[in-house]
Design a protein around this motif. Structure first.
Motif, mmCIF file in Angstrom:
data_model
loop_
_atom_site.group_PDB
_atom_site.id
_atom_site.type_symbol
_atom_site.label_atom_id
_atom_site.label_comp_id
_atom_site.label_asym_id
_atom_site.label_seq_id
_atom_site.Cartn_x
_atom_site.Cartn_y
_atom_site.Cartn_z
ATOM 1 N N GLY A 62 -86.000 55.601 -38.350
ATOM 2 C CA GLY A 62 -85.925 53.949 -38.228
ATOM 3 C C GLY A 62 -85.723 52.652 -39.971
ATOM 4 O O GLY A 62 -86.162 51.654 -39.669
ATOM 5 N N GLN A 63 -85.841 53.329 -40.959
ATOM 6 C CA GLN A 63 -85.117 53.026 -41.797
ATOM 7 C C GLN A 63 -84.756 53.881 -43.292
ATOM 8 O O GLN A 63 -84.496 53.720 -44.039
ATOM 9 N N CYS A 64 -83.884 54.273 -42.472
ATOM 10 C CA CYS A 64 -82.602 54.950 -42.785
ATOM 11 C C CYS A 64 -81.049 54.170 -43.773
ATOM 12 O O CYS A 64 -80.386 55.117 -43.626
ATOM 13 N N GLY A 65 -81.208 53.002 -42.860
ATOM 14 C CA GLY A 65 -80.353 51.913 -43.285
ATOM 15 C C GLY A 65 -78.512 52.060 -42.089
ATOM 16 O O GLY A 65 -79.793 52.373 -40.456
ATOM 17 N N GLN A 66 -77.636 51.620 -42.694
ATOM 18 C CA GLN A 66 -76.720 51.526 -41.610
ATOM 19 C C GLN A 66 -75.783 52.468 -41.885
ATOM 20 O O GLN A 66 -76.072 52.303 -42.758
ATOM 21 N N LEU A 67 -74.757 52.330 -40.943
ATOM 22 C CA LEU A 67 -73.112 52.799 -41.706
ATOM 23 C C LEU A 67 -72.261 51.496 -41.389
ATOM 24 O O LEU A 67 -72.348 51.358 -40.594
ATOM 25 N N ALA A 68 -71.968 51.484 -42.174
ATOM 26 C CA ALA A 68 -71.131 50.554 -42.436
ATOM 27 C C ALA A 68 -68.963 50.479 -41.844
ATOM 28 O O ALA A 68 -68.581 51.311 -42.778
ATOM 29 N N SER A 69 -68.446 49.598 -41.083
ATOM 30 C CA SER A 69 -66.844 49.931 -41.311
ATOM 31 C C SER A 69 -66.962 48.399 -42.388
ATOM 32 O O SER A 69 -66.931 47.583 -42.142
ATOM 33 N N VAL A 70 -65.266 49.276 -42.855
ATOM 34 C CA VAL A 70 -65.289 47.606 -43.792
ATOM 35 C C VAL A 70 -64.168 46.439 -43.480
ATOM 36 O O VAL A 70 -62.680 47.562 -43.113
ATOM 37 N N LEU A 71 -63.722 45.911 -42.936
ATOM 38 C CA LEU A 71 -62.776 45.291 -42.444
ATOM 39 C C LEU A 71 -62.182 44.328 -43.184
ATOM 40 O O LEU A 71 -60.895 44.367 -42.793
ATOM 41 N N VAL A 72 -62.332 43.795 -44.067
ATOM 42 C CA VAL A 72 -61.550 43.041 -44.982
ATOM 43 C C VAL A 72 -62.432 43.626 -46.335
ATOM 44 O O VAL A 72 -63.387 43.760 -46.951
ATOM 45 N N GLY A 73 -61.361 44.456 -47.212
ATOM 46 C CA GLY A 73 -61.498 44.866 -48.600
ATOM 47 C C GLY A 73 -61.910 44.490 -50.012
ATOM 48 O O GLY A 73 -61.811 42.451 -49.963
ATOM 49 N N GLY A 74 -62.017 44.507 -50.843
ATOM 50 C CA GLY A 74 -62.301 43.722 -52.052
ATOM 51 C C GLY A 74 -63.357 44.689 -52.809
ATOM 52 O O GLY A 74 -63.330 45.072 -53.098
ATOM 53 N N THR A 75 -63.596 43.410 -54.154
ATOM 54 C CA THR A 75 -64.468 44.077 -55.313
ATOM 55 C C THR A 75 -65.250 43.191 -55.492
ATOM 56 O O THR A 75 -65.659 42.395 -54.936
ATOM 57 N N ILE A 76 -66.407 44.255 -55.104
ATOM 58 C CA ILE A 76 -68.259 43.340 -55.119
ATOM 59 C C ILE A 76 -68.466 43.956 -56.623
ATOM 60 O O ILE A 76 -68.250 45.014 -56.969
ATOM 61 N N GLN A 77 -70.096 42.951 -56.783
ATOM 62 C CA GLN A 77 -71.095 43.643 -57.761
ATOM 63 C C GLN A 77 -71.836 43.055 -57.378
ATOM 64 O O GLN A 77 -72.518 42.382 -56.296
ATOM 65 N N ILE A 78 -73.443 44.167 -58.170
ATOM 66 C CA ILE A 78 -74.171 43.472 -58.047
ATOM 67 C C ILE A 78 -74.798 42.585 -58.435
ATOM 68 O O ILE A 78 -74.347 42.224 -59.225
ATOM 69 N N GLY A 79 -75.398 41.952 -57.177
ATOM 70 C CA GLY A 79 -75.952 41.061 -57.634
ATOM 71 C C GLY A 79 -75.344 39.829 -56.872
ATOM 72 O O GLY A 79 -76.095 38.806 -56.393
ATOM 73 N N ALA A 80 -74.191 40.787 -56.113
ATOM 74 C CA ALA A 80 -73.216 39.917 -54.924
ATOM 75 C C ALA A 80 -74.694 39.105 -54.375
ATOM 76 O O ALA A 80 -75.287 39.551 -53.659
ATOM 77 N N THR A 81 -73.878 37.861 -53.644
ATOM 78 C CA THR A 81 -74.920 37.374 -52.363
ATOM 79 C C THR A 81 -74.726 38.237 -51.194
ATOM 80 O O THR A 81 -72.980 38.289 -51.012
ATOM 81 N N ILE A 82 -75.742 38.314 -49.975
ATOM 82 C CA ILE A 82 -75.246 39.022 -48.829
ATOM 83 C C ILE A 82 -75.696 38.219 -47.652
ATOM 84 O O ILE A 82 -76.329 37.162 -47.622
ATOM 85 N N GLU A 83 -73.873 37.589 -47.304
ATOM 86 C CA GLU A 83 -74.455 37.062 -46.025
ATOM 87 C C GLU A 83 -74.049 37.360 -44.285
ATOM 88 O O GLU A 83 -73.307 38.496 -44.576
ATOM 89 N N ILE A 84 -75.125 36.938 -43.368
ATOM 90 C CA ILE A 84 -74.341 37.171 -41.956
ATOM 91 C C ILE A 84 -73.487 36.770 -41.793
ATOM 92 O O ILE A 84 -73.989 35.096 -41.685
ATOM 93 N N PHE A 85 -71.958 36.937 -41.955
ATOM 94 C CA PHE A 85 -70.751 36.469 -40.718
ATOM 95 C C PHE A 85 -70.821 36.477 -39.915
ATOM 96 O O PHE A 85 -70.616 35.171 -39.080
ATOM 97 N N TYR A 86 -71.414 37.649 -39.359
ATOM 98 C CA TYR A 86 -71.192 37.496 -37.506
ATOM 99 C C TYR A 86 -72.229 37.968 -37.128
ATOM 100 O O TYR A 86 -72.857 39.123 -37.138
ATOM 101 N N ASP A 87 -73.391 37.775 -36.105
ATOM 102 C CA ASP A 87 -74.946 38.133 -35.742
ATOM 103 C C ASP A 87 -75.024 38.378 -34.147
ATOM 104 O O ASP A 87 -75.016 37.925 -34.028
ATOM 105 N N LYS A 88 -74.702 39.805 -34.426
ATOM 106 C CA LYS A 88 -74.702 40.396 -32.658
ATOM 107 C C LYS A 88 -75.625 39.752 -32.202
ATOM 108 O O LYS A 88 -75.728 39.737 -31.125
ATOM 109 N N ALA A 89 -77.010 39.742 -32.648
ATOM 110 C CA ALA A 89 -78.332 39.520 -32.285
ATOM 111 C C ALA A 89 -78.429 37.998 -31.231
ATOM 112 O O ALA A 89 -79.576 37.293 -29.937
#
Length: 171
Positions: free
Chosen positions: A122-149
């Motif tokens: 229950g704490q091993c994380g998640q698997l995800a698809s990359v819908l829109v690509g690009g370059t990311i960097q450490i420290g970048a903000t993560i926002e919930i763009f669409y919340d299924k719940a």
């Protein structure tokens, strides 16, 4: 959404080997993390995510484990990662990921310590698809763009990178 959520680590490497830390990385839509051994190997599971707080708890509990050994690509911080439902979309810089499946402990985790799979249930994380690509960097903000719940009308990205407004209802 927690506005403090951020990308704490990026890791890439060959299959069945410890992953190496990166400062930046390119995520390719429909494929995964450029140069990673798991990229492109599954039509939906492109990258794996793991909570930095879970890693820290493991280390406090005397599990001798490093981020690279956990075989995850992206480490999140200040995000309730394991509570996200499939279909939830995350934005990290220009990248949009969609959670597709709860990550289960794999053989690489068992090799670290045979107690880890049970500990990470229950704490091993998640698997995800990359819908829109690009370059990311450490420290970048993560926002919930669409919340299924949660209900409401929110923007939603498609695999083609187009955005649409989706009506969401809570079940």
């Amino acid at each position: 959404m927690n506005s403090k959520a951020k990308l704490a680590g990026i890791y890439s490497g060959a299959r069945r080997a410890s992953k190496t830390a990166l400062a930046t990385a390119d995520l390719i839509a429909g494929h995964g993390l450029a140069g990673d051994g798991h990229a492109g190997s599954h039509p939906q599971r492109h990258v794996s995510l793991f909570a930095w707080e879970v890693l820290q708890a493991l280390q406090t509990e005397d599990f001798n484990v490093t981020p690279g050994e956990l075989s995850a690509n992206l480490f999140t911080e200040d995000l309730a990662l394991d509570e996200l439902l499939p279909g939830t979309q995350l934005r990290i810089g220009p990248v949009i990921l969609e959670i597709v499946q709860v990550r289960k402990p794999c053989q690489s985790i068992t090799r670290i310590n045979n107690r880890l799979p049970k500990r990470l249930y229950g704490q091993c994380g998640q698997l995800a698809s990359v819908l829109v690509g690009g370059t990311i960097q450490i420290g970048a903000t993560i926002e919930i763009f669409y919340d299924k719940a949660h209900s409401g009308t929110v923007p939603r990205a498609s695999a083609s990178g187009d955005y649409a407004v989706a009506s969401v209802r809570q079940t």
